[in-house]
Motif scaffolding. Structure first.
Motif, PDB file in Angstrom:
ATOM      1  N   ILE A  97       0.652  -1.169   0.050  1.00 25.42           N
ATOM      2  CA  ILE A  97       0.068  -0.142   0.053  1.00 25.42           C
ATOM      3  C   ILE A  97       0.989   1.472  -0.007  1.00 25.42           C
ATOM      4  CG2 ILE A  97      -1.917   1.334   1.367  1.00 25.42           C
ATOM      5  CD1 ILE A  97      -2.701  -1.358   2.599  1.00 25.42           C
ATOM      6  N   HIS A  98       0.432   2.179  -0.738  1.00 25.84           N
ATOM      7  CA  HIS A  98       1.404   3.445  -0.918  1.00 25.84           C
ATOM      8  C   HIS A  98       0.901   4.326   0.546  1.00 25.84           C
ATOM      9  CE1 HIS A  98       2.418   7.426  -2.008  1.00 25.84           C
ATOM     10  NE2 HIS A  98       3.180   7.058  -2.794  1.00 25.84           N
ATOM     11  N   PRO A  99       1.733   4.774   0.956  1.00 23.99           N
ATOM     12  CA  PRO A  99       1.347   5.756   2.271  1.00 23.99           C
ATOM     13  C   PRO A  99       0.449   6.688   1.994  1.00 23.99           C
ATOM     14  CG  PRO A  99       3.654   5.493   2.181  1.00 23.99           C
ATOM     15  CD  PRO A  99       3.289   4.937   0.867  1.00 23.99           C
ATOM     16  N   GLY A 100      -0.551   7.189   2.976  1.00 24.45           N
ATOM     17  CA  GLY A 100      -1.489   8.257   2.906  1.00 24.45           C
ATOM     18  C   GLY A 100      -1.623   8.887   4.021  1.00 24.45           C
ATOM     19  N   GLY A 101      -2.435   9.950   3.932  1.00 30.36           N
ATOM     20  CA  GLY A 101      -2.754  11.045   4.987  1.00 30.36           C
ATOM     21  C   GLY A 101      -1.405  11.937   5.351  1.00 30.36           C
ATOM     22  N   GLY A 102      -0.592  12.205   4.218  1.00 33.17           N
ATOM     23  CA  GLY A 102       0.615  12.956   4.506  1.00 33.17           C
ATOM     24  C   GLY A 102       1.675  12.192   5.063  1.00 33.17           C
ATOM     25  N   HIS A 103       1.812  10.983   5.066  1.00 29.75           N
ATOM     26  CA  HIS A 103       2.917  10.283   5.961  1.00 29.75           C
ATOM     27  C   HIS A 103       4.202  10.791   5.849  1.00 29.75           C
ATOM     28  CE1 HIS A 103       3.907   6.835   8.213  1.00 29.75           C
ATOM     29  NE2 HIS A 103       4.819   6.435   7.027  1.00 29.75           N
ATOM     30  N   PHE A 104       4.826  10.982   4.603  1.00 39.20           N
ATOM     31  CA  PHE A 104       5.989  11.422   4.368  1.00 39.20           C
ATOM     32  C   PHE A 104       6.034  12.903   4.907  1.00 39.20           C
ATOM     33  CE2 PHE A 104       5.765   8.322   0.529  1.00 39.20           C
ATOM     34  CZ  PHE A 104       6.849   7.644   0.913  1.00 39.20           C
ATOM     35  N   HIS A 105       4.985  13.594   4.731  1.00 39.50           N
ATOM     36  CA  HIS A 105       5.382  14.832   5.580  1.00 39.50           C
ATOM     37  C   HIS A 105       5.445  15.086   6.999  1.00 39.50           C
ATOM     38  CE1 HIS A 105       4.356  19.061   6.577  1.00 39.50           C
ATOM     39  NE2 HIS A 105       3.408  18.876   7.216  1.00 39.50           N
ATOM     40  N   LEU A 106       4.566  14.282   7.561  1.00 40.30           N
ATOM     41  CA  LEU A 106       4.595  14.189   8.951  1.00 40.30           C
ATOM     42  C   LEU A 106       5.811  13.610   9.560  1.00 40.30           C
ATOM     43  CD1 LEU A 106       0.951  12.503   9.406  1.00 40.30           C
ATOM     44  CD2 LEU A 106       1.774  14.987   9.958  1.00 40.30           C
ATOM     45  N   LEU A 107       6.535  12.435   8.862  1.00 45.87           N
ATOM     46  CA  LEU A 107       7.671  11.828   9.053  1.00 45.87           C
ATOM     47  C   LEU A 107       9.049  13.048   9.154  1.00 45.87           C
ATOM     48  CD1 LEU A 107       7.616   8.279   7.548  1.00 45.87           C
ATOM     49  CD2 LEU A 107       7.691   8.896   9.917  1.00 45.87           C
ATOM     50  N   GLU A 108       8.878  13.719   7.841  1.00 44.16           N
ATOM     51  CA  GLU A 108       9.931  14.695   7.571  1.00 44.16           C
ATOM     52  C   GLU A 108       9.726  15.643   8.565  1.00 44.16           C
ATOM     53  OE1 GLU A 108      12.040  18.086   6.104  1.00 44.16           O
ATOM     54  OE2 GLU A 108       9.972  18.085   6.523  1.00 44.16           O
ATOM     55  N   ARG A 109       8.684  16.339   8.934  1.00 45.27           N
ATOM     56  CA  ARG A 109       8.670  17.511   9.865  1.00 45.27           C
ATOM     57  C   ARG A 109       9.067  16.983  11.217  1.00 45.27           C
ATOM     58  NH1 ARG A 109       2.286  19.440  11.224  1.00 45.27           N
ATOM     59  NH2 ARG A 109       2.150  17.275  12.567  1.00 45.27           N
ATOM     60  N   ALA A 110       9.073  15.574  11.733  1.00 48.72           N
ATOM     61  CA  ALA A 110       9.067  15.129  12.944  1.00 48.72           C
ATOM     62  C   ALA A 110      10.581  14.959  13.033  1.00 48.72           C
ATOM     63  CB  ALA A 110       8.423  13.900  13.221  1.00 48.72           C
ATOM     64  N   ALA A 111      11.298  14.251  11.921  1.00 42.41           N
ATOM     65  CA  ALA A 111      12.552  13.863  12.209  1.00 42.41           C
ATOM     66  C   ALA A 111      13.431  13.904  11.101  1.00 42.41           C
ATOM     67  CB  ALA A 111      12.696  12.581  12.598  1.00 42.41           C
ATOM     68  N   GLY A 112      13.010  14.702  10.027  1.00 41.06           N
ATOM     69  CA  GLY A 112      14.093  14.984   8.894  1.00 41.06           C
ATOM     70  C   GLY A 112      13.715  14.131   7.595  1.00 41.06           C
ATOM     71  N   ARG A 113      14.255  14.350   6.503  1.00 40.48           N
ATOM     72  CA  ARG A 113      14.108  13.832   5.200  1.00 40.48           C
ATOM     73  C   ARG A 113      14.494  12.225   5.367  1.00 40.48           C
ATOM     74  NH1 ARG A 113      15.981  12.293   0.169  1.00 40.48           N
ATOM     75  NH2 ARG A 113      14.597  12.610  -1.566  1.00 40.48           N
ATOM     76  N   GLN A 114      15.632  12.003   5.852  1.00 47.02           N
ATOM     77  CA  GLN A 114      16.097  10.678   5.792  1.00 47.02           C
ATOM     78  C   GLN A 114      15.432   9.731   6.903  1.00 47.02           C
ATOM     79  OE1 GLN A 114      20.820   9.175   5.888  1.00 47.02           O
ATOM     80  NE2 GLN A 114      20.403   9.908   7.758  1.00 47.02           N
ATOM     81  N   ALA A 115      15.109  10.201   7.922  1.00 46.90           N
ATOM     82  CA  ALA A 115      13.955   9.409   8.610  1.00 46.90           C
ATOM     83  C   ALA A 115      12.678   9.088   7.833  1.00 46.90           C
ATOM     84  CB  ALA A 115      13.376   9.967   9.830  1.00 46.90           C
ATOM     85  N   ALA A 116      12.117  10.216   7.077  1.00 47.80           N
ATOM     86  CA  ALA A 116      10.946   9.979   6.172  1.00 47.80           C
ATOM     87  C   ALA A 116      11.218   8.642   5.144  1.00 47.80           C
ATOM     88  CB  ALA A 116      10.676  11.158   5.470  1.00 47.80           C
ATOM     89  N   ALA A 117      12.588   8.597   4.785  1.00 46.66           N
ATOM     90  CA  ALA A 117      12.782   7.756   3.621  1.00 46.66           C
ATOM     91  C   ALA A 117      13.035   6.259   4.348  1.00 46.66           C
ATOM     92  CB  ALA A 117      14.145   8.261   2.806  1.00 46.66           C
ATOM     93  N   ALA A 118      13.651   6.454   5.510  1.00 44.50           N
ATOM     94  CA  ALA A 118      13.931   5.095   6.138  1.00 44.50           C
ATOM     95  C   ALA A 118      12.675   4.398   6.586  1.00 44.50           C
ATOM     96  CB  ALA A 118      15.074   5.222   7.305  1.00 44.50           C
ATOM     97  N   LEU A 119      11.673   5.265   7.210  1.00 44.79           N
ATOM     98  CA  LEU A 119      10.550   4.526   7.496  1.00 44.79           C
ATOM     99  C   LEU A 119       9.377   4.487   6.531  1.00 44.79           C
ATOM    100  CD1 LEU A 119      11.942   5.501  10.427  1.00 44.79           C
ATOM    101  CD2 LEU A 119       9.344   5.440  11.126  1.00 44.79           C
ATOM    102  N   GLY A 120       9.205   5.503   5.758  1.00 40.99           N
ATOM    103  CA  GLY A 120       8.147   5.645   4.684  1.00 40.99           C
ATOM    104  C   GLY A 120       8.326   4.861   3.353  1.00 40.99           C
ATOM    105  N   VAL A 121       9.776   4.631   2.956  1.00 41.54           N
ATOM    106  CA  VAL A 121      10.091   4.030   1.828  1.00 41.54           C
ATOM    107  C   VAL A 121      10.780   2.923   2.120  1.00 41.54           C
ATOM    108  CG1 VAL A 121      11.682   4.293  -0.289  1.00 41.54           C
ATOM    109  CG2 VAL A 121      10.582   6.207   0.532  1.00 41.54           C
ATOM    110  N   PHE A 122      11.549   2.670   2.996  1.00 39.96           N
ATOM    111  CA  PHE A 122      12.156   1.475   3.184  1.00 39.96           C
ATOM    112  C   PHE A 122      11.384   0.521   4.270  1.00 39.96           C
ATOM    113  CE2 PHE A 122      15.477   3.964   1.213  1.00 39.96           C
ATOM    114  CZ  PHE A 122      15.865   2.977   0.387  1.00 39.96           C
ATOM    115  N   GLY A 123      10.260   1.077   5.097  1.00 36.33           N
ATOM    116  CA  GLY A 123       9.837   0.450   5.897  1.00 36.33           C
ATOM    117  C   GLY A 123      10.246   0.115   7.166  1.00 36.33           C
TER     118      GLY A 123
END
Length: 243
Positions: free
Chosen positions: A140-166
Motif C-alpha cells: 500500500i502506498h502511504p497516505g494521509g501526508g505520511h511522508f510530510h509528517l515523518l519529515e517534519r518530525a525527524a527529517g528527510r532521511q527518517a521519512a525515507a527510512a520509515l516511509g520508503v524502506f519500511g
C-alpha cells in the motif's frame, strides 16, 4: 468491533483514549468520527489547556480497520475517496486541536496509527513500543501526508527510512532519532505525559496562543493538506491494483 473513544479531563489536561482492545485500537469511520468529536470537546472547553492521546491495552493504534481497507479494493473511486478522507480527517483534526497536544505511545503505532501519533506536537513513547509505517510492506502506498509528517518530525532521511524502506523503530530508538521526545517504561508513560502537559495547561488561554504560534511559524499551513492530496491518488491506486 469498533474502537470506542474515551474522554476525560485531569487537572486541565484532556485525555483521549482509543479503547478497542480486540481490534488493537484500529480506526474505522465510526471511531474516526468519535475522535473528531473528542477534539471538538477539547476546543469548546475553556478550562482545557492541553490534550494527550493514548491507547487502551497493549497498542496505541494499529491503523485503519482491516475490513474497511479490504472494502476499498472494490469500491467506486468516489466511495474510496470518502472512506479514506474520513480517516485522514481524524488525525488531521487532532493535529489542529487548539491546545498543545501530546501523543503517549503506549504500544504499537502502525500505519494510520503512526500518522495519528505524528500529528501531535510532542510524542512520548514506552521504551518497547513499536512505531511501524506498515504501508509498503503490505503493498500500500502511504497516505494521509505520511511522508510530510515523518519529515517534519525527524527529517528527510527518517521519512525515507520509515516511509520508503519500511524501517521500524522501538520507542527507545525513536527517541534517539528525534521522532519522539522521550521514551520511558510503559508503567511511567501516563505520569510522564501528565507531568509534561500540566504546567502549560494551567493557563489555557496562553496555552492556546502558544500552540497556534508554534504551528503557524514552524510549518507552512498548507503543507500537510498538500501532502495528503499528493499521496491520496497513489494510495487509492495501490489499494485497487490486482495483486
Amino acid at each position: 468491533m469498533t474502537t470506542s473513544v474515551r474522554f476525560d479531563v485531569r487537572s486541565n489536561v484532556a485525555w483521549i483514549t482509543l479503547d478497542g482492545v480486540d481490534t488493537r485500537n484500529s480506526l474505522d469511520r465510526n471511531s474516526a468520527q468519535a475522535l473528531v468529536d473528542a477534539c471538538d470537546a477539547v476546543d469548546v472547553d475553556p478550562s482545557v489547556g492541553a490534550v494527550v492521546i493514548t491507547g487502551a491495552g497493549s497498542a496505541f493504534c494499529s491503523g485503519a480497520d482491516r475490513a474497511a481497507l479490504g472494502n476499498l479494493a472494490s469500491a467506486q473511486p468516489h466511495e474510496a475517496y470518502e472512506a479514506l478522507d474520513s480517516l485522514y480527517r481524524a488525525f488531521r483534526r487532532f493535529g489542529e486541536v487548539t491546545v498543545p497536544s501530546i501523543a503517549a505511545i503506549n504500544g504499537a503505532a502502525v500505519g494510520a496509527g503512526l500518522n495519528l501519533a505524528l500529528s501531535a506536537d510532542v510524542r512520548l513513547a514506552a521504551e518497547d513500543a513499536l512505531l511501524v509505517p506498515g504501508f509498503a510492506e503490505n503493498g500500500i502506498h502511504p497516505g494521509g501526508g505520511h511522508f510530510h509528517l515523518l519529515e517534519r518530525a525527524a527529517g528527510r532521511q527518517a521519512a525515507a527510512a520509515l516511509g520508503v524502506f519500511g524501517h521500524r523503530l522501538t520507542g527507545a530508538s525513536a527517541a534517539d532519532t528525534g521522532l519522539v521526545w522521550d521514551a520511558v517504561p510503559v508503567a511511567d508513560l501516563e505520569e510522564a505525559a501528565q507531568r509534561l502537559a500540566e504546567p502549560v495547561a494551567r493557563d489555557p488561554e496562553l496555552a492556546r496562543a502558544l500552540a497556534n504560534s508554534l504551528r503557524l511559524t514552524t510549518t507552512p499551513p498548507c503543507a500537510w493538506q498538500a501532502a495528503i492530496e499528493v499521496e491520496r491518488a497513489r494510495q487509492m491506486w495501490s489499494l485497487s491494483r490486482p495483486r
